[in-house]
Design an enzyme around this catalytic site. Sequence first.
Site, PDB file in Angstrom:
ATOM      1  N   HIS A 186       0.814  -1.185  -0.008  1.00  0.00           N
ATOM      2  CA  HIS A 186      -0.131   0.011  -0.002  1.00  0.00           C
ATOM      3  C   HIS A 186       0.829   1.193  -0.065  1.00  0.00           C
ATOM      4  O   HIS A 186       1.800   1.442   0.589  1.00  0.00           O
ATOM      5  CB  HIS A 186      -0.925   0.032   1.068  1.00  0.00           C
ATOM      6  CG  HIS A 186      -1.999  -1.103   1.285  1.00  0.00           C
ATOM      7  ND1 HIS A 186      -1.735  -2.423   1.906  1.00  0.00           N
ATOM      8  CD2 HIS A 186      -3.181  -1.153   0.751  1.00  0.00           C
ATOM      9  CE1 HIS A 186      -2.568  -2.960   1.936  1.00  0.00           C
ATOM     10  NE2 HIS A 186      -3.504  -2.254   1.014  1.00  0.00           N
ATOM     11  N   LYS A 226      -0.926  -8.249  -3.917  1.00  0.00           N
ATOM     12  CA  LYS A 226      -1.716  -7.015  -4.175  1.00  0.00           C
ATOM     13  C   LYS A 226      -0.907  -5.761  -4.276  1.00  0.00           C
ATOM     14  O   LYS A 226      -0.130  -5.728  -3.318  1.00  0.00           O
ATOM     15  CB  LYS A 226      -3.072  -7.071  -3.037  1.00  0.00           C
ATOM     16  CG  LYS A 226      -3.778  -5.524  -3.268  1.00  0.00           C
ATOM     17  CD  LYS A 226      -4.571  -5.676  -1.969  1.00  0.00           C
ATOM     18  CE  LYS A 226      -5.408  -4.231  -1.766  1.00  0.00           C
ATOM     19  NZ  LYS A 226      -6.133  -4.296  -0.450  1.00  0.00           N
TER      20      LYS A 226
END
Length: 218
Positions: A106, A133
């Site tokens: 992130h 991710k």
Amino acid sequence: MICVSLSGPSRQCLALMKGCEMVELRLDLIPDAANHLRELFGGKVPTVATCRPGKLDLAARRALLEGAIAAGADIVDIEHDADAWLRRGLIRFAKSHKCRVMLSIHDFDKTPSKKALDRLVNRGFVRGADLVKVACQVNSPADAARLLGLLESGKPMVVVGMGKQGTLVRLLSPRLGSEFTFAAPKKGMETAPGQLDRRSMERAMARIGQLVGARGKS
């Protein structure tokens, strides 16, 4: 595939699961999750177990995530830079229960350079991820292009754009190879910046499909 990110009381989450093709259960935002793990993760809808830092300490987060894995979670989401004790322990536990590991990267401020992103993604797979991710704040069209470009590798990934300019990334990434994209169940129930609600995302993705199909015939 659209993965609907759920929060709130367990009873609410179970009701919102109906009709979803996949759900993410935000254990850090489900206050009574510990008492309902079998119900939340033992059904037929594929599930992602997530417990972000902030509200719970390391031991509590690990216990919740291990409970979700044991209850039948299909994927466990672990921050790529999480404490080594948490990350390594959860990876071992997940692999022993045939649960896929998603290590997530992130950046809530920017989209890093291609070189930096490639390095982070490669590190994720080296550390034992089954899929990686990448979720970054998108501040320009170039940021969006850089994120979508990660999918050219063909590696199992989920790519997410955050912020208003990240919406296009959320809509296009599944067409370009992202295993799924995230949506809120309804307006006002978003769990991340830039999330569309499920119905809006379905309509937008269908429209993109129609445009692509029409262009292919011209």
